[in-house]
Design an enzyme around this catalytic site. Structure first.
Site, mmCIF file in Angstrom:
data_model
loop_
_atom_site.group_PDB
_atom_site.id
_atom_site.type_symbol
_atom_site.label_atom_id
_atom_site.label_comp_id
_atom_site.label_asym_id
_atom_site.label_seq_id
_atom_site.Cartn_x
_atom_site.Cartn_y
_atom_site.Cartn_z
ATOM 1 N N LYS A 256 -115.808 -81.680 42.963
ATOM 2 C CA LYS A 256 -115.211 -80.869 44.034
ATOM 3 C C LYS A 256 -113.818 -80.362 43.643
ATOM 4 O O LYS A 256 -113.505 -79.180 43.785
ATOM 5 C CB LYS A 256 -115.141 -81.702 45.320
ATOM 6 C CG LYS A 256 -116.505 -82.029 45.894
ATOM 7 C CD LYS A 256 -116.420 -82.953 47.078
ATOM 8 C CE LYS A 256 -116.146 -84.391 46.747
ATOM 9 N NZ LYS A 256 -117.156 -85.107 45.936
ATOM 10 N N ILE A 257 -112.979 -81.275 43.159
ATOM 11 C CA ILE A 257 -111.576 -80.908 42.879
ATOM 12 C C ILE A 257 -111.486 -80.065 41.597
ATOM 13 O O ILE A 257 -110.810 -79.030 41.566
ATOM 14 C CB ILE A 257 -110.693 -82.171 42.785
ATOM 15 C CG1 ILE A 257 -110.679 -82.890 44.137
ATOM 16 C CG2 ILE A 257 -109.276 -81.821 42.347
ATOM 17 C CD1 ILE A 257 -110.086 -84.290 44.123
ATOM 18 N N SER B 211 -105.814 -87.569 38.863
ATOM 19 C CA SER B 211 -107.024 -88.343 39.217
ATOM 20 C C SER B 211 -106.766 -89.845 39.292
ATOM 21 O O SER B 211 -106.573 -90.380 40.375
ATOM 22 C CB SER B 211 -108.159 -88.006 38.252
ATOM 23 O OG SER B 211 -108.618 -86.710 38.561
ATOM 24 N N ARG B 212 -106.756 -90.522 38.174
ATOM 25 C CA ARG B 212 -106.457 -91.954 38.160
ATOM 26 C C ARG B 212 -105.707 -92.283 36.881
ATOM 27 O O ARG B 212 -106.031 -91.779 35.799
ATOM 28 C CB ARG B 212 -107.744 -92.796 38.221
ATOM 29 C CG ARG B 212 -108.401 -92.836 39.611
ATOM 30 C CD ARG B 212 -107.540 -93.553 40.644
ATOM 31 N NE ARG B 212 -108.171 -93.642 41.956
ATOM 32 C CZ ARG B 212 -108.049 -92.738 42.928
ATOM 33 N NH1 ARG B 212 -107.319 -91.655 42.747
ATOM 34 N NH2 ARG B 212 -108.646 -92.925 44.095
ATOM 35 N N ASP C 100 -99.712 -87.388 38.572
ATOM 36 C CA ASP C 100 -99.602 -87.855 39.955
ATOM 37 C C ASP C 100 -100.009 -89.323 40.041
ATOM 38 O O ASP C 100 -99.952 -89.919 41.111
ATOM 39 C CB ASP C 100 -100.489 -87.004 40.877
ATOM 40 C CG ASP C 100 -100.300 -87.361 42.347
ATOM 41 O OD1 ASP C 100 -99.131 -87.442 42.783
ATOM 42 O OD2 ASP C 100 -101.305 -87.590 43.049
ATOM 43 N N GLU D 183 -99.525 -98.123 38.422
ATOM 44 C CA GLU D 183 -98.849 -97.632 39.632
ATOM 45 C C GLU D 183 -98.847 -98.641 40.779
ATOM 46 O O GLU D 183 -97.980 -98.612 41.646
ATOM 47 C CB GLU D 183 -99.467 -96.311 40.115
ATOM 48 C CG GLU D 183 -100.877 -96.440 40.670
ATOM 49 C CD GLU D 183 -101.427 -95.095 41.148
ATOM 50 O OE1 GLU D 183 -101.354 -94.120 40.385
ATOM 51 O OE2 GLU D 183 -101.932 -95.030 42.294
ATOM 52 N N HIS E 247 -98.574 -90.442 43.415
ATOM 53 C CA HIS E 247 -99.924 -90.398 44.003
ATOM 54 C C HIS E 247 -99.891 -89.683 45.365
ATOM 55 O O HIS E 247 -100.320 -90.229 46.378
ATOM 56 C CB HIS E 247 -100.517 -91.806 44.143
ATOM 57 C CG HIS E 247 -102.008 -91.821 44.105
ATOM 58 N ND1 HIS E 247 -102.747 -92.733 43.385
ATOM 59 C CD2 HIS E 247 -102.923 -91.013 44.707
ATOM 60 C CE1 HIS E 247 -104.038 -92.497 43.558
ATOM 61 N NE2 HIS E 247 -104.174 -91.451 44.366
ATOM 62 N N GLN E 248 -99.361 -88.486 45.354
ATOM 63 C CA GLN E 248 -99.198 -87.764 46.619
ATOM 64 C C GLN E 248 -100.071 -86.510 46.700
ATOM 65 O O GLN E 248 -99.958 -85.732 47.641
ATOM 66 C CB GLN E 248 -97.734 -87.374 46.834
ATOM 67 C CG GLN E 248 -97.242 -86.227 45.939
ATOM 68 C CD GLN E 248 -95.855 -85.740 46.310
ATOM 69 O OE1 GLN E 248 -94.893 -86.457 46.104
ATOM 70 N NE2 GLN E 248 -95.738 -84.540 46.849
ATOM 71 N N ALA E 249 -100.965 -86.330 45.695
ATOM 72 C CA ALA E 249 -101.754 -85.095 45.673
ATOM 73 C C ALA E 249 -102.577 -84.922 46.959
ATOM 74 O O ALA E 249 -102.835 -83.813 47.407
ATOM 75 C CB ALA E 249 -102.660 -85.060 44.448
ATOM 76 N N PHE E 250 -102.954 -86.040 47.569
ATOM 77 C CA PHE E 250 -103.803 -85.971 48.765
ATOM 78 C C PHE E 250 -103.019 -85.614 50.032
ATOM 79 O O PHE E 250 -103.605 -85.312 51.066
ATOM 80 C CB PHE E 250 -104.482 -87.338 49.003
ATOM 81 C CG PHE E 250 -103.514 -88.371 49.529
ATOM 82 C CD1 PHE E 250 -102.643 -89.023 48.677
ATOM 83 C CD2 PHE E 250 -103.452 -88.654 50.888
ATOM 84 C CE1 PHE E 250 -101.727 -89.952 49.164
ATOM 85 C CE2 PHE E 250 -102.538 -89.583 51.382
ATOM 86 C CZ PHE E 250 -101.671 -90.231 50.513
HETATM 87 P P1 NAI Z 1 -116.310 -85.671 42.342
HETATM 88 O O1 NAI Z 1 -117.138 -86.904 42.405
HETATM 89 O O2 NAI Z 1 -116.657 -84.509 43.205
HETATM 90 O O3 NAI Z 1 -116.270 -85.133 40.829
HETATM 91 C C1 NAI Z 1 -116.048 -85.960 39.722
HETATM 92 C C2 NAI Z 1 -116.680 -85.279 38.514
HETATM 93 O O4 NAI Z 1 -116.338 -86.029 37.343
HETATM 94 C C3 NAI Z 1 -118.230 -85.237 38.578
HETATM 95 O O5 NAI Z 1 -118.692 -83.911 38.395
HETATM 96 C C4 NAI Z 1 -118.648 -86.158 37.443
HETATM 97 O O6 NAI Z 1 -119.872 -85.763 36.836
HETATM 98 C C5 NAI Z 1 -117.472 -85.987 36.493
HETATM 99 N N1 NAI Z 1 -117.395 -87.005 35.440
HETATM 100 C C6 NAI Z 1 -117.861 -88.277 35.459
HETATM 101 N N2 NAI Z 1 -117.624 -88.852 34.254
HETATM 102 C C7 NAI Z 1 -117.022 -87.925 33.483
HETATM 103 C C8 NAI Z 1 -116.552 -87.914 32.132
HETATM 104 N N3 NAI Z 1 -116.675 -88.982 31.335
HETATM 105 N N4 NAI Z 1 -115.980 -86.779 31.664
HETATM 106 C C9 NAI Z 1 -115.849 -85.687 32.442
HETATM 107 N N5 NAI Z 1 -116.301 -85.632 33.724
HETATM 108 C C10 NAI Z 1 -116.872 -86.741 34.226
HETATM 109 O O7 NAI Z 1 -114.826 -86.147 42.579
HETATM 110 P P2 NAI Z 1 -113.615 -85.296 43.155
HETATM 111 O O8 NAI Z 1 -113.634 -85.334 44.636
HETATM 112 O O9 NAI Z 1 -113.557 -83.987 42.464
HETATM 113 O O10 NAI Z 1 -112.375 -86.213 42.686
HETATM 114 C C11 NAI Z 1 -112.042 -86.390 41.321
HETATM 115 C C12 NAI Z 1 -111.076 -87.546 41.216
HETATM 116 O O11 NAI Z 1 -109.830 -87.173 41.816
HETATM 117 C C13 NAI Z 1 -111.479 -88.794 42.024
HETATM 118 O O12 NAI Z 1 -112.348 -89.608 41.291
HETATM 119 C C14 NAI Z 1 -110.174 -89.483 42.264
HETATM 120 O O13 NAI Z 1 -109.951 -90.413 41.214
HETATM 121 C C15 NAI Z 1 -109.158 -88.365 42.164
HETATM 122 N N6 NAI Z 1 -108.445 -88.159 43.428
HETATM 123 C C16 NAI Z 1 -107.083 -88.240 43.411
HETATM 124 C C17 NAI Z 1 -106.358 -88.038 44.567
HETATM 125 C C18 NAI Z 1 -104.860 -88.080 44.572
HETATM 126 O O14 NAI Z 1 -104.246 -88.106 45.647
HETATM 127 N N7 NAI Z 1 -104.201 -88.052 43.427
HETATM 128 C C19 NAI Z 1 -107.027 -87.782 45.842
HETATM 129 C C20 NAI Z 1 -108.464 -87.664 45.742
HETATM 130 C C21 NAI Z 1 -109.136 -87.868 44.573
#
Ligand code: NAI
Length: 328
Positions: A152-153, A228-229, A253, A258, A290-293
Protein backbone atom coordinates in the site's frame (compact mmCIF):
# COMPACT_ATOMS: atom_id res chain seq x y z
CA UNK A 1 -18.19 -2.81 30.81
CA UNK A 2 -15.01 -4.36 29.37
CA UNK A 3 -11.69 -2.83 30.39
CA UNK A 4 -8.77 -2.20 28.05
CA UNK A 5 -5.24 -1.90 29.44
CA UNK A 6 -3.79 0.66 27.05
CA UNK A 7 0.03 0.64 27.06
CA UNK A 8 2.47 3.39 26.00
CA UNK A 9 -0.25 6.05 26.01
CA UNK A 10 0.52 9.44 24.50
CA UNK A 11 -1.78 12.49 24.70
CA UNK A 12 -2.83 12.17 21.03
CA UNK A 13 -3.83 8.50 21.61
CA UNK A 14 -6.00 9.44 24.55
CA UNK A 15 -7.64 12.31 22.72
CA UNK A 16 -8.61 10.12 19.74
CA UNK A 17 -9.68 7.04 21.67
CA UNK A 18 -11.76 9.13 24.07
CA UNK A 19 -13.46 10.76 21.08
CA UNK A 20 -14.52 7.45 19.51
CA UNK A 21 -14.89 5.12 22.50
CA UNK A 22 -18.43 4.59 23.73
CA UNK A 23 -18.36 1.22 25.41
CA UNK A 24 -15.03 0.43 27.03
CA UNK A 25 -13.35 1.52 30.18
CA UNK A 26 -9.85 2.42 29.05
CA UNK A 27 -7.03 2.22 31.57
CA UNK A 28 -4.44 4.54 30.00
CA UNK A 29 -0.93 3.53 31.02
CA UNK A 30 2.20 5.53 30.19
CA UNK A 31 4.37 2.41 30.53
CA UNK A 32 5.48 0.39 27.52
CA UNK A 33 4.37 -3.23 27.62
CA UNK A 34 7.18 -5.57 28.69
CA UNK A 35 7.70 -8.56 30.98
CA UNK A 36 8.16 -6.02 33.79
CA UNK A 37 4.91 -4.12 33.14
CA UNK A 38 2.57 -6.90 31.91
CA UNK A 39 1.15 -7.14 35.44
CA UNK A 40 -0.50 -3.73 34.87
CA UNK A 41 -3.02 -5.56 32.67
CA UNK A 42 -4.38 -7.46 35.69
CA UNK A 43 -8.17 -7.28 35.78
CA UNK A 44 -8.43 -6.00 32.20
CA UNK A 45 -10.28 -7.83 29.43
CA UNK A 46 -8.04 -6.68 26.58
CA UNK A 47 -4.68 -5.08 25.96
CA UNK A 48 -3.99 -2.33 23.47
CA UNK A 49 -0.35 -1.97 22.36
CA UNK A 50 1.80 0.02 19.93
CA UNK A 51 4.95 -0.47 17.83
CA UNK A 52 7.52 -0.42 20.62
CA UNK A 53 5.58 -2.55 23.08
CA UNK A 54 7.07 -6.02 23.54
CA UNK A 55 4.89 -9.02 22.81
CA UNK A 56 7.47 -11.79 22.98
CA UNK A 57 6.82 -15.27 24.41
CA UNK A 58 7.29 -14.30 28.11
CA UNK A 59 4.93 -11.30 27.78
CA UNK A 60 2.33 -13.38 25.92
CA UNK A 61 2.57 -16.03 28.65
CA UNK A 62 2.20 -13.38 31.38
CA UNK A 63 -0.85 -11.82 29.70
CA UNK A 64 -2.41 -15.24 29.13
CA UNK A 65 -1.88 -16.02 32.80
CA UNK A 66 -3.80 -12.81 33.64
CA UNK A 67 -6.72 -14.01 31.50
CA UNK A 68 -6.07 -11.74 28.51
CA UNK A 69 -7.32 -13.35 25.32
CA UNK A 70 -7.05 -10.43 22.93
CA UNK A 71 -4.40 -7.82 22.14
CA UNK A 72 -5.40 -4.98 19.84
CA UNK A 73 -2.34 -3.47 18.18
CA UNK A 74 -2.96 0.15 17.22
CA UNK A 75 -0.51 -0.14 14.33
CA UNK A 76 0.01 -2.05 11.08
CA UNK A 77 3.38 -3.74 11.65
CA UNK A 78 3.45 -6.71 14.02
CA UNK A 79 7.17 -7.52 14.03
CA UNK A 80 7.16 -6.91 17.81
CA UNK A 81 4.85 -9.94 18.28
CA UNK A 82 5.91 -13.56 18.70
CA UNK A 83 3.01 -14.82 16.59
CA UNK A 84 3.85 -18.48 17.21
CA UNK A 85 3.75 -17.93 20.99
CA UNK A 86 0.38 -16.17 20.71
CA UNK A 87 -1.21 -18.88 18.63
CA UNK A 88 -4.17 -20.58 20.27
CA UNK A 89 -3.66 -18.40 23.35
CA UNK A 90 -4.23 -14.76 22.47
CA UNK A 91 -5.80 -13.22 19.38
CA UNK A 92 -3.59 -10.45 18.02
CA UNK A 93 -5.53 -7.87 16.02
CA UNK A 94 -4.05 -4.92 14.15
CA UNK A 95 -4.90 -1.92 11.98
CA UNK A 96 -3.66 -3.06 8.56
CA UNK A 97 -4.05 0.33 6.89
CA UNK A 98 -4.89 3.56 8.67
CA UNK A 99 -3.31 6.01 6.31
CA UNK A 100 -0.77 4.78 3.80
CA UNK A 101 -0.81 8.39 2.54
CA UNK A 102 0.59 9.62 5.86
CA UNK A 103 3.61 7.32 5.63
CA UNK A 104 4.24 7.80 1.89
CA UNK A 105 4.03 11.59 2.28
CA UNK A 106 6.41 11.57 5.24
CA UNK A 107 8.88 9.50 3.20
CA UNK A 108 8.74 12.12 0.46
CA UNK A 109 9.19 14.83 3.09
CA UNK A 110 12.36 13.15 4.34
CA UNK A 111 13.70 12.91 0.79
CA UNK A 112 12.97 16.54 -0.10
CA UNK A 113 14.40 17.90 3.17
CA UNK A 114 17.49 15.76 2.93
CA UNK A 115 18.16 16.57 -0.70
CA UNK A 116 17.71 20.34 -0.34
CA UNK A 117 19.04 20.54 3.26
CA UNK A 118 15.86 22.28 4.38
CA UNK A 119 16.29 21.29 8.05
CA UNK A 120 19.87 22.59 8.07
CA UNK A 121 18.91 25.75 6.22
CA UNK A 122 16.21 26.48 8.80
CA UNK A 123 18.71 26.04 11.61
CA UNK A 124 21.05 28.49 9.84
CA UNK A 125 18.51 31.19 8.97
CA UNK A 126 17.10 31.10 12.52
CA UNK A 127 20.58 32.10 13.56
CA UNK A 128 20.67 34.92 11.01
CA UNK A 129 23.22 32.94 8.99
CA UNK A 130 22.09 33.24 5.37
CA UNK A 131 24.91 31.44 3.58
CA UNK A 132 24.07 28.74 1.01
CA UNK A 133 27.34 26.87 1.35
CA UNK A 134 27.01 23.04 1.34
CA UNK A 135 23.30 23.20 0.51
CA UNK A 136 23.48 22.12 -3.15
CA UNK A 137 20.95 19.38 -3.93
CA UNK A 138 20.05 17.48 -7.10
CA UNK A 139 16.99 17.67 -9.37
CA UNK A 140 14.83 14.66 -8.57
CA UNK A 141 13.25 14.99 -12.01
CA UNK A 142 14.69 12.32 -14.29
CA UNK A 143 16.35 10.39 -11.45
CA UNK A 144 15.56 6.77 -10.61
CA UNK A 145 13.84 5.78 -7.39
CA UNK A 146 14.03 2.15 -6.29
CA UNK A 147 11.27 0.91 -4.04
CA UNK A 148 11.79 -2.18 -1.89
CA UNK A 149 8.26 -3.38 -1.13
CA UNK A 150 5.36 -2.24 -3.26
CA UNK A 151 2.41 -2.77 -0.96
CA UNK A 152 0.00 0.00 0.00
CA UNK A 153 2.64 2.54 1.07
CA UNK A 154 5.30 1.65 -1.52
CA UNK A 155 2.83 2.07 -4.39
CA UNK A 156 1.65 5.46 -3.12
CA UNK A 157 5.25 6.57 -2.74
CA UNK A 158 5.87 5.43 -6.33
CA UNK A 159 2.93 7.49 -7.56
CA UNK A 160 4.18 10.65 -5.84
CA UNK A 161 7.70 10.13 -7.22
CA UNK A 162 6.27 9.74 -10.72
CA UNK A 163 4.64 13.13 -10.19
CA UNK A 164 8.16 14.54 -9.76
CA UNK A 165 9.13 13.03 -13.13
CA UNK A 166 11.23 10.25 -11.61
CA UNK A 167 11.76 6.81 -13.15
CA UNK A 168 10.40 4.15 -10.79
CA UNK A 169 11.83 0.66 -10.34
CA UNK A 170 11.07 -1.86 -7.61
CA UNK A 171 11.74 -5.20 -6.04
CA UNK A 172 8.96 -7.14 -4.33
CA UNK A 173 8.60 -10.94 -4.14
CA UNK A 174 4.91 -10.35 -4.95
CA UNK A 175 4.93 -7.75 -7.75
CA UNK A 176 1.80 -5.72 -8.45
CA UNK A 177 1.59 -4.11 -11.87
CA UNK A 178 1.43 -0.30 -11.66
CA UNK A 179 1.73 2.37 -14.29
CA UNK A 180 5.33 3.32 -14.98
CA UNK A 181 6.73 0.80 -12.49
CA UNK A 182 9.44 -1.60 -13.64
CA UNK A 183 10.18 -4.62 -11.42
CA UNK A 184 13.81 -5.75 -11.33
CA UNK A 185 15.84 -8.22 -9.25
CA UNK A 186 16.89 -6.94 -5.81
CA UNK A 187 20.54 -6.37 -6.74
CA UNK A 188 19.65 -4.42 -9.87
CA UNK A 189 17.40 -2.11 -7.87
CA UNK A 190 20.30 -1.45 -5.49
CA UNK A 191 22.67 -0.73 -8.36
CA UNK A 192 20.35 1.50 -10.41
CA UNK A 193 18.60 3.66 -7.81
CA UNK A 194 19.49 7.27 -7.12
CA UNK A 195 16.97 7.06 -4.27
CA UNK A 196 16.30 3.79 -2.48
CA UNK A 197 13.19 3.65 -0.30
CA UNK A 198 12.20 0.81 2.01
CA UNK A 199 8.51 -0.11 2.26
CA UNK A 200 8.53 -3.76 3.26
CA UNK A 201 7.68 -5.35 6.62
CA UNK A 202 10.30 -6.54 9.08
CA UNK A 203 10.30 -10.34 9.11
CA UNK A 204 13.06 -12.92 9.66
CA UNK A 205 13.57 -12.80 5.87
CA UNK A 206 13.94 -9.01 5.69
CA UNK A 207 16.01 -8.52 8.88
CA UNK A 208 19.11 -6.51 7.85
CA UNK A 209 17.96 -6.55 4.22
CA UNK A 210 20.50 -3.76 3.85
CA UNK A 211 23.67 -5.10 5.44
CA UNK A 212 27.32 -4.30 4.70
CA UNK A 213 27.23 -6.42 1.56
CA UNK A 214 24.10 -4.69 0.25
CA UNK A 215 25.60 -1.26 1.01
CA UNK A 216 28.61 -2.18 -1.12
CA UNK A 217 26.25 -2.75 -4.08
CA UNK A 218 24.11 0.40 -3.68
CA UNK A 219 24.74 3.01 -6.38
CA UNK A 220 27.37 5.45 -5.08
CA UNK A 221 25.80 8.73 -4.04
CA UNK A 222 22.28 7.33 -3.57
CA UNK A 223 19.80 8.59 -0.99
CA UNK A 224 18.35 6.01 1.39
CA UNK A 225 14.89 6.48 2.90
CA UNK A 226 13.49 4.17 5.59
CA UNK A 227 10.04 4.87 7.01
CA UNK A 228 9.33 1.14 7.60
CA UNK A 229 11.21 -0.64 10.39
CA UNK A 230 14.68 -0.07 11.81
CA UNK A 231 15.64 -3.75 11.69
CA UNK A 232 15.58 -3.67 7.87
CA UNK A 233 18.94 -1.88 8.02
CA UNK A 234 22.15 -2.86 9.79
CA UNK A 235 22.68 0.54 11.44
CA UNK A 236 26.42 0.01 11.91
CA UNK A 237 26.82 -0.82 8.19
CA UNK A 238 24.79 2.29 7.32
CA UNK A 239 27.07 4.42 9.48
CA UNK A 240 30.15 3.02 7.73
CA UNK A 241 28.59 3.65 4.28
CA UNK A 242 27.90 7.26 5.32
CA UNK A 243 31.34 7.75 6.81
CA UNK A 244 32.94 6.44 3.62
CA UNK A 245 30.84 8.90 1.61
CA UNK A 246 29.03 6.14 -0.30
CA UNK A 247 25.58 7.62 0.37
CA UNK A 248 24.36 11.13 -0.36
CA UNK A 249 22.13 10.92 2.65
CA UNK A 250 19.83 8.81 4.81
CA UNK A 251 16.30 9.82 5.81
CA UNK A 252 15.19 7.61 8.66
CA UNK A 253 11.90 7.51 10.54
CA UNK A 254 12.85 4.30 12.31
CA UNK A 255 15.93 2.86 14.01
CA UNK A 256 16.79 -0.66 15.03
CA UNK A 257 17.22 0.19 18.71
CA UNK A 258 14.43 2.79 18.76
CA UNK A 259 12.53 0.98 21.48
CA UNK A 260 14.81 2.44 24.15
CA UNK A 261 14.53 6.04 22.90
CA UNK A 262 11.71 6.92 20.55
CA UNK A 263 8.56 8.68 21.80
CA UNK A 264 10.39 9.86 24.95
CA UNK A 265 12.45 12.92 25.90
CA UNK A 266 16.00 11.66 26.40
CA UNK A 267 17.58 15.09 25.87
CA UNK A 268 18.99 15.39 29.38
CA UNK A 269 20.59 11.93 29.45
CA UNK A 270 24.00 10.97 28.07
CA UNK A 271 23.52 9.16 24.72
CA UNK A 272 23.34 5.45 25.53
CA UNK A 273 23.67 4.20 21.95
CA UNK A 274 26.89 5.18 20.20
CA UNK A 275 25.65 4.24 16.71
CA UNK A 276 22.48 6.29 17.15
CA UNK A 277 24.50 9.26 18.46
CA UNK A 278 26.87 9.08 15.48
CA UNK A 279 24.02 8.80 12.99
CA UNK A 280 22.23 11.78 14.54
CA UNK A 281 25.31 13.94 14.41
CA UNK A 282 26.11 13.00 10.82
CA UNK A 283 25.38 15.93 8.47
CA UNK A 284 23.87 13.61 5.86
CA UNK A 285 21.34 12.04 8.20
CA UNK A 286 17.83 13.27 8.85
CA UNK A 287 15.97 11.31 11.50
CA UNK A 288 12.43 11.56 12.83
CA UNK A 289 11.08 9.58 15.75
CA UNK A 290 8.72 7.06 14.10
CA UNK A 291 6.24 9.79 13.26
CA UNK A 292 5.40 8.91 9.64
CA UNK A 293 1.96 7.70 10.74
CA UNK A 294 1.13 10.84 12.72
CA UNK A 295 -1.70 12.61 10.91
CA UNK A 296 -5.18 13.47 12.17
CA UNK A 297 -6.72 11.11 9.64
CA UNK A 298 -4.45 8.23 10.63
CA UNK A 299 -5.11 8.73 14.36
CA UNK A 300 -8.86 8.72 13.75
CA UNK A 301 -8.65 5.53 11.66
CA UNK A 302 -6.41 3.88 14.24
CA UNK A 303 -8.88 4.58 17.06
CA UNK A 304 -11.94 3.53 15.05
CA UNK A 305 -10.40 0.34 13.65
CA UNK A 306 -8.86 -0.70 16.98
CA UNK A 307 -12.19 -0.26 18.79
CA UNK A 308 -13.96 -2.06 15.91
CA UNK A 309 -11.49 -4.95 16.20
CA UNK A 310 -12.28 -5.27 19.91
CA UNK A 311 -16.03 -5.02 19.22
CA UNK A 312 -15.72 -7.93 16.77
CA UNK A 313 -13.75 -10.00 19.29
CA UNK A 314 -16.19 -9.47 22.15
CA UNK A 315 -19.19 -10.06 19.85
CA UNK A 316 -17.68 -13.34 18.63
CA UNK A 317 -17.71 -11.99 15.06
CA UNK A 318 -15.09 -12.89 12.41
CA UNK A 319 -11.72 -11.24 13.12
CA UNK A 320 -10.85 -9.62 9.80
CA UNK A 321 -7.76 -7.91 11.16
CA UNK A 322 -6.11 -10.78 12.99
CA UNK A 323 -2.39 -11.03 12.18
CA UNK A 324 -1.59 -13.83 9.74
CA UNK A 325 -1.10 -17.37 10.99
CA UNK A 326 2.71 -17.80 11.34
CA UNK A 327 2.48 -21.30 9.84
CA UNK A 328 0.51 -20.33 6.72
P1 NAI B 1 1.93 -3.92 2.83
O1 NAI B 1 1.75 -5.22 3.53
O2 NAI B 1 0.79 -3.33 2.07
O3 NAI B 1 3.16 -4.04 1.81
C1 NAI B 1 4.39 -4.62 2.14
C2 NAI B 1 5.03 -5.11 0.85
O4 NAI B 1 6.35 -5.57 1.14
C3 NAI B 1 4.27 -6.30 0.20
O5 NAI B 1 3.97 -6.01 -1.15
C4 NAI B 1 5.26 -7.45 0.34
O6 NAI B 1 5.16 -8.38 -0.73
C5 NAI B 1 6.58 -6.69 0.31
N1 NAI B 1 7.73 -7.48 0.76
C6 NAI B 1 7.76 -8.52 1.62
N2 NAI B 1 9.03 -8.99 1.72
C7 NAI B 1 9.79 -8.23 0.90
C8 NAI B 1 11.17 -8.24 0.55
N3 NAI B 1 12.02 -9.14 1.06
N4 NAI B 1 11.62 -7.31 -0.34
C9 NAI B 1 10.78 -6.40 -0.87
N5 NAI B 1 9.45 -6.37 -0.60
C10 NAI B 1 8.97 -7.27 0.28
O7 NAI B 1 2.48 -2.93 3.92
P2 NAI B 1 2.35 -1.35 3.95
O8 NAI B 1 1.05 -0.96 4.56
O9 NAI B 1 2.72 -0.80 2.62
O10 NAI B 1 3.49 -0.99 5.03
C11 NAI B 1 4.87 -1.21 4.77
C12 NAI B 1 5.62 -1.09 6.08
O11 NAI B 1 5.57 0.28 6.52
C13 NAI B 1 4.97 -1.84 7.25
O12 NAI B 1 5.39 -3.18 7.28
C14 NAI B 1 5.48 -1.10 8.45
O13 NAI B 1 6.68 -1.72 8.89
C15 NAI B 1 5.80 0.27 7.91
N6 NAI B 1 4.98 1.31 8.53
C16 NAI B 1 5.62 2.35 9.15
C17 NAI B 1 4.89 3.36 9.74
C18 NAI B 1 5.56 4.53 10.39
O14 NAI B 1 4.91 5.32 11.09
N7 NAI B 1 6.85 4.74 10.18
C19 NAI B 1 3.43 3.33 9.75
C20 NAI B 1 2.85 2.23 9.03
C21 NAI B 1 3.61 1.25 8.46
Amino acid sequence: MKTIAFFDTKPYDRENFDRWNTQYQIRYLPEKLSARTAELARGADAVCAFVNDTLDAPVIAALYQLGIRVVALRCAGFDNVDAAAAQEKIHILRVPAYSPYAVAEHAVGLLLSLNRHIHRAHARTRNFDFRLQDFTGIDLHGKTVGILGTGKIGLLFQKICRGFGMQTIAYDPYPQPAEGLCYLPFDEVLQKSDVLSLHCPLTPATYHLLDAQAFSRIKPGAFLINPSRGGLIDAQALLVALQEGRLRGAGLDVYEGENAFFFEDRSTEPPADATLAQLLSHPRVLMTSHQAFLTEEALQNIAQTTLGNLDAFFAGAPLENEIPDPLS
